[in-house]
Motif scaffolding. Structure first.
Motif, PDB file in Angstrom:
ATOM      1  N   PHE A  90       0.838  -1.194   0.000  1.00  9.31           N
ATOM      2  CA  PHE A  90       0.000   0.000   0.000  1.00  9.31           C
ATOM      3  C   PHE A  90       0.883   1.258   0.000  1.00  9.31           C
ATOM      4  O   PHE A  90       0.679   2.177  -0.793  1.00  9.31           O
ATOM      5  CB  PHE A  90      -0.901  -0.037   1.246  1.00  9.31           C
ATOM      6  CG  PHE A  90      -1.726   1.203   1.453  1.00  9.31           C
ATOM      7  CD1 PHE A  90      -2.948   1.344   0.813  1.00  9.31           C
ATOM      8  CD2 PHE A  90      -1.290   2.222   2.288  1.00  9.31           C
ATOM      9  CE1 PHE A  90      -3.718   2.495   1.006  1.00  9.31           C
ATOM     10  CE2 PHE A  90      -2.048   3.373   2.479  1.00  9.31           C
ATOM     11  CZ  PHE A  90      -3.272   3.506   1.836  1.00  9.31           C
ATOM     12  N   ILE A  91       1.886   1.248   0.879  1.00 10.87           N
ATOM     13  CA  ILE A  91       2.766   2.421   1.004  1.00 10.87           C
ATOM     14  C   ILE A  91       3.479   2.691  -0.318  1.00 10.87           C
ATOM     15  O   ILE A  91       3.545   3.834  -0.787  1.00 10.87           O
ATOM     16  CB  ILE A  91       3.801   2.203   2.140  1.00 10.87           C
ATOM     17  CG1 ILE A  91       3.096   2.172   3.503  1.00 10.87           C
ATOM     18  CG2 ILE A  91       4.892   3.267   2.102  1.00 10.87           C
ATOM     19  CD1 ILE A  91       3.940   1.675   4.659  1.00 10.87           C
ATOM     20  N   ILE A  92       4.001   1.636  -0.946  1.00 13.71           N
ATOM     21  CA  ILE A  92       4.750   1.819  -2.191  1.00 13.71           C
ATOM     22  C   ILE A  92       3.831   2.325  -3.298  1.00 13.71           C
ATOM     23  O   ILE A  92       4.139   3.280  -4.009  1.00 13.71           O
ATOM     24  CB  ILE A  92       5.480   0.515  -2.576  1.00 13.71           C
ATOM     25  CG1 ILE A  92       6.644   0.317  -1.598  1.00 13.71           C
ATOM     26  CG2 ILE A  92       5.974   0.547  -4.025  1.00 13.71           C
ATOM     27  CD1 ILE A  92       7.236  -1.048  -1.567  1.00 13.71           C
ATOM     28  N   GLN A  93       2.662   1.718  -3.406  1.00 17.70           N
ATOM     29  CA  GLN A  93       1.716   2.151  -4.444  1.00 17.70           C
ATOM     30  C   GLN A  93       1.365   3.633  -4.274  1.00 17.70           C
ATOM     31  O   GLN A  93       1.408   4.418  -5.228  1.00 17.70           O
ATOM     32  CB  GLN A  93       0.454   1.293  -4.370  1.00 17.70           C
ATOM     33  CG  GLN A  93      -0.513   1.596  -5.491  1.00 17.70           C
ATOM     34  CD  GLN A  93      -1.832   0.918  -5.267  1.00 17.70           C
ATOM     35  OE1 GLN A  93      -2.490   1.135  -4.255  1.00 17.70           O
ATOM     36  NE2 GLN A  93      -2.218   0.067  -6.195  1.00 17.70           N
ATOM     37  N   LYS A  94       1.018   4.009  -3.062  1.00 15.59           N
ATOM     38  CA  LYS A  94       0.579   5.389  -2.819  1.00 15.59           C
ATOM     39  C   LYS A  94       1.748   6.374  -2.934  1.00 15.59           C
ATOM     40  O   LYS A  94       1.567   7.492  -3.406  1.00 15.59           O
ATOM     41  CB  LYS A  94      -0.073   5.532  -1.438  1.00 15.59           C
ATOM     42  CG  LYS A  94      -1.291   4.669  -1.250  1.00 15.59           C
ATOM     43  CD  LYS A  94      -2.348   4.963  -2.303  1.00 15.59           C
ATOM     44  CE  LYS A  94      -3.408   3.898  -2.363  1.00 15.59           C
ATOM     45  NZ  LYS A  94      -4.035   3.787  -3.679  1.00 15.59           N
ATOM     46  N   ALA A  95       2.923   5.971  -2.474  1.00 16.52           N
ATOM     47  CA  ALA A  95       4.086   6.866  -2.554  1.00 16.52           C
ATOM     48  C   ALA A  95       4.403   7.171  -4.019  1.00 16.52           C
ATOM     49  O   ALA A  95       4.695   8.311  -4.380  1.00 16.52           O
ATOM     50  CB  ALA A  95       5.287   6.234  -1.864  1.00 16.52           C
ATOM     51  N   VAL A  96       4.308   6.161  -4.866  1.00  8.89           N
ATOM     52  CA  VAL A  96       4.584   6.362  -6.297  1.00  8.89           C
ATOM     53  C   VAL A  96       3.513   7.263  -6.916  1.00  8.89           C
ATOM     54  O   VAL A  96       3.820   8.172  -7.687  1.00  8.89           O
ATOM     55  CB  VAL A  96       4.686   5.000  -7.027  1.00  8.89           C
ATOM     56  CG1 VAL A  96       4.702   5.190  -8.533  1.00  8.89           C
ATOM     57  CG2 VAL A  96       5.925   4.251  -6.571  1.00  8.89           C
ATOM     58  N   GLU A  97       2.278   7.022  -6.550  1.00  7.54           N
ATOM     59  CA  GLU A  97       1.175   7.852  -7.041  1.00  7.54           C
ATOM     60  C   GLU A  97       1.391   9.327  -6.686  1.00  7.54           C
ATOM     61  O   GLU A  97       1.191  10.216  -7.504  1.00  7.54           O
ATOM     62  CB  GLU A  97      -0.089   7.408  -6.312  1.00  7.54           C
ATOM     63  CG  GLU A  97      -1.213   6.940  -7.179  1.00  7.54           C
ATOM     64  CD  GLU A  97      -2.299   6.400  -6.279  1.00  7.54           C
ATOM     65  OE1 GLU A  97      -2.224   5.196  -5.944  1.00  7.54           O
ATOM     66  OE2 GLU A  97      -3.200   7.155  -5.896  1.00  7.54           O
ATOM     67  N   LEU A  98       1.791   9.560  -5.426  1.00 10.50           N
ATOM     68  CA  LEU A  98       1.994  10.929  -4.960  1.00 10.50           C
ATOM     69  C   LEU A  98       3.183  11.594  -5.632  1.00 10.50           C
ATOM     70  O   LEU A  98       3.182  12.807  -5.823  1.00 10.50           O
ATOM     71  CB  LEU A  98       2.233  10.924  -3.447  1.00 10.50           C
ATOM     72  CG  LEU A  98       0.994  10.962  -2.581  1.00 10.50           C
ATOM     73  CD1 LEU A  98       1.365  10.703  -1.134  1.00 10.50           C
ATOM     74  CD2 LEU A  98       0.332  12.330  -2.681  1.00 10.50           C
ATOM     75  N   GLY A  99       4.208  10.800  -5.982  1.00 11.21           N
ATOM     76  CA  GLY A  99       5.352  11.394  -6.679  1.00 11.21           C
ATOM     77  C   GLY A  99       6.724  11.053  -6.115  1.00 11.21           C
ATOM     78  O   GLY A  99       7.695  11.721  -6.456  1.00 11.21           O
ATOM     79  N   ALA A 100       6.827  10.016  -5.272  1.00  8.67           N
ATOM     80  CA  ALA A 100       8.152   9.630  -4.758  1.00  8.67           C
ATOM     81  C   ALA A 100       9.050   9.210  -5.922  1.00  8.67           C
ATOM     82  O   ALA A 100       8.584   8.619  -6.892  1.00  8.67           O
ATOM     83  CB  ALA A 100       8.022   8.468  -3.774  1.00  8.67           C
ATOM     84  N   THR A 101      10.340   9.527  -5.799  1.00 12.78           N
ATOM     85  CA  THR A 101      11.295   9.142  -6.845  1.00 12.78           C
ATOM     86  C   THR A 101      11.874   7.767  -6.569  1.00 12.78           C
ATOM     87  O   THR A 101      12.226   7.030  -7.475  1.00 12.78           O
ATOM     88  CB  THR A 101      12.416  10.206  -6.910  1.00 12.78           C
ATOM     89  OG1 THR A 101      11.798  11.443  -7.281  1.00 12.78           O
ATOM     90  CG2 THR A 101      13.482   9.863  -7.923  1.00 12.78           C
ATOM     91  N   SER A 102      11.954   7.424  -5.289  1.00 12.80           N
ATOM     92  CA  SER A 102      12.553   6.156  -4.910  1.00 12.80           C
ATOM     93  C   SER A 102      12.009   5.739  -3.540  1.00 12.80           C
ATOM     94  O   SER A 102      11.637   6.609  -2.747  1.00 12.80           O
ATOM     95  CB  SER A 102      14.068   6.371  -4.861  1.00 12.80           C
ATOM     96  OG  SER A 102      14.732   5.195  -4.526  1.00 12.80           O
ATOM     97  N   VAL A 103      11.952   4.439  -3.305  1.00 14.91           N
ATOM     98  CA  VAL A 103      11.519   3.955  -1.989  1.00 14.91           C
ATOM     99  C   VAL A 103      12.579   2.968  -1.481  1.00 14.91           C
ATOM    100  O   VAL A 103      13.027   2.115  -2.242  1.00 14.91           O
ATOM    101  CB  VAL A 103      10.141   3.244  -2.063  1.00 14.91           C
ATOM    102  CG1 VAL A 103       9.700   2.757  -0.682  1.00 14.91           C
ATOM    103  CG2 VAL A 103       9.074   4.150  -2.673  1.00 14.91           C
ATOM    104  N   VAL A 104      12.975   3.132  -0.230  1.00 18.69           N
ATOM    105  CA  VAL A 104      13.897   2.154   0.374  1.00 18.69           C
ATOM    106  C   VAL A 104      13.208   1.458   1.531  1.00 18.69           C
ATOM    107  O   VAL A 104      12.823   2.120   2.503  1.00 18.69           O
ATOM    108  CB  VAL A 104      15.154   2.807   1.005  1.00 18.69           C
ATOM    109  CG1 VAL A 104      16.288   1.813   1.094  1.00 18.69           C
ATOM    110  CG2 VAL A 104      15.556   4.078   0.318  1.00 18.69           C
ATOM    111  N   PRO A 105      13.019   0.140   1.450  1.00 18.43           N
ATOM    112  CA  PRO A 105      12.490  -0.589   2.606  1.00 18.43           C
ATOM    113  C   PRO A 105      13.626  -0.760   3.619  1.00 18.43           C
ATOM    114  O   PRO A 105      14.688  -1.267   3.273  1.00 18.43           O
ATOM    115  CB  PRO A 105      12.083  -1.949   2.020  1.00 18.43           C
ATOM    116  CG  PRO A 105      12.330  -1.857   0.528  1.00 18.43           C
ATOM    117  CD  PRO A 105      13.272  -0.738   0.295  1.00 18.43           C
ATOM    118  N   VAL A 106      13.380  -0.284   4.839  1.00 18.01           N
ATOM    119  CA  VAL A 106      14.465  -0.306   5.820  1.00 18.01           C
ATOM    120  C   VAL A 106      14.148  -1.275   6.961  1.00 18.01           C
ATOM    121  O   VAL A 106      13.090  -1.181   7.591  1.00 18.01           O
ATOM    122  CB  VAL A 106      14.716   1.109   6.392  1.00 18.01           C
ATOM    123  CG1 VAL A 106      15.977   1.116   7.250  1.00 18.01           C
ATOM    124  CG2 VAL A 106      14.836   2.134   5.274  1.00 18.01           C
TER     125      VAL A 106
END
Ligand code: SAH
Length: 248
Positions: A90-106
């Protein structure tokens, strides 16, 4: 208009293969002369016409470049503490929709989920696919990268952004708004690392690691947001403050 990412540099003729070619020919049943949008590896969006089509290969020509970019001015890397189950999806889908350039799972100290080795690689592969379809759906010009699962230390070393912000639930002095104001004043707003904790929160040692790498701890207000809410709220606020929500 259907939009496809073509992993080639932009040229007079672009060739779509694999599942996308199959989708265009078999599902969308497009034919020679039909129009579609491509986004090349160098980020060029263009409208073109199909010049050849079969189940494995679709060639597109006669391009008209679409000048307008869909990308935000601030490049946000969302470093998200591993959250449970489907929350990461959910977080990745929404972050991309909003405009994130990259996501790092930590992998954080208080993350309930433990991921390593092949299991982690498999998850990242799945998350990357989610990022790709969210990018298509929201008409992004790039497919944001889902980086590998990392420790806080590794994540900080790999993402040395001009501005680093860590949302810390116990912070009661610095707000996100004031941290952003500083970054804008110092002209350090082009790339921003946003660190969000998992359900269990951020540990003190993680906070110290982030702080010593230059991250500013900020509050997102007086209420505690869930792990899957905090990043989206912070990103929305950042895009709002930087004029990227509905301002052209
Ligand atoms: N279990 C923790 C809350 C974790 S919330 C507790 O009960 O205190 C998950 C993450 O969201 C936090 O680690 C933080 O990064 C972010 N977050 C949630 N609410 C926040 C707030 N009001 N201010 C700053 N960060 C917040």
């Amino acid at each position: 208009m259907h939009r496809f990412f073509v992993p080639q540099l932009f040229g007079d003729e672009m060739t779509i293969t694999g599942v996308d070619a199959k989708h265009i020919s078999k599902v969308l049943r497009m034919t020679i002369g039909d129009e579609l949008q491509i986004v090349s590896d160098d980020g060029i969006s263009a409208l073109g016409k199909i010049s050849f089509i079969d189940a494995e290969c679709v060639k597109v020509r006669d391009f008209e470049i679409i000048a307008e970019s869909h990308e935000p001015r601030v490049k946000i890397t969302l470093a998200q503490g591993l959250a449970k189950g489907e929350k990461m999806e959910f977080i990745i889908q929404k972050a991309v929709e909003l405009g994130a350039t990259s996501v790092v799972p930590v992998a954080m100290e208080h993350s309930v989920v433990r991921l390593d080795g092949p299991k982690a690689d498999k998850k990242v592969e799945r998350w990357q696919k989610i990022a790709e379809s969210a990018a298509k759906q929201s008409k992004r010009d790039i497919i944001p990268e889902v980086q590998s699962v990392m420790s806080v230390k590794e994540m900080l070393a790999a993402n040395d952004c001009a501005t680093k912000i860590i949302a810390y639930e116990c912070e009661d002095q610095t707000s996100l708004k004031s941290a952003l104001k500083n970054a804008i004043e110092q002209d350090k707003i082009d790339d921003l690392l946003l660190i969000i904790g998992p359900e269990g929160g951020i540990s003190e040692s993680e906070l110290e690691l982030a702080r010593s790498a230059g991250a500013v701890p900020v509050s997102l207000g007086r209420r505690i947001l869930r792990a899957e809410t905090a990043g989206l709220v912070a990103m929305s606020a950042i895009f709002y403050e930087t004029g990227d929500l509905g301002e052209y």
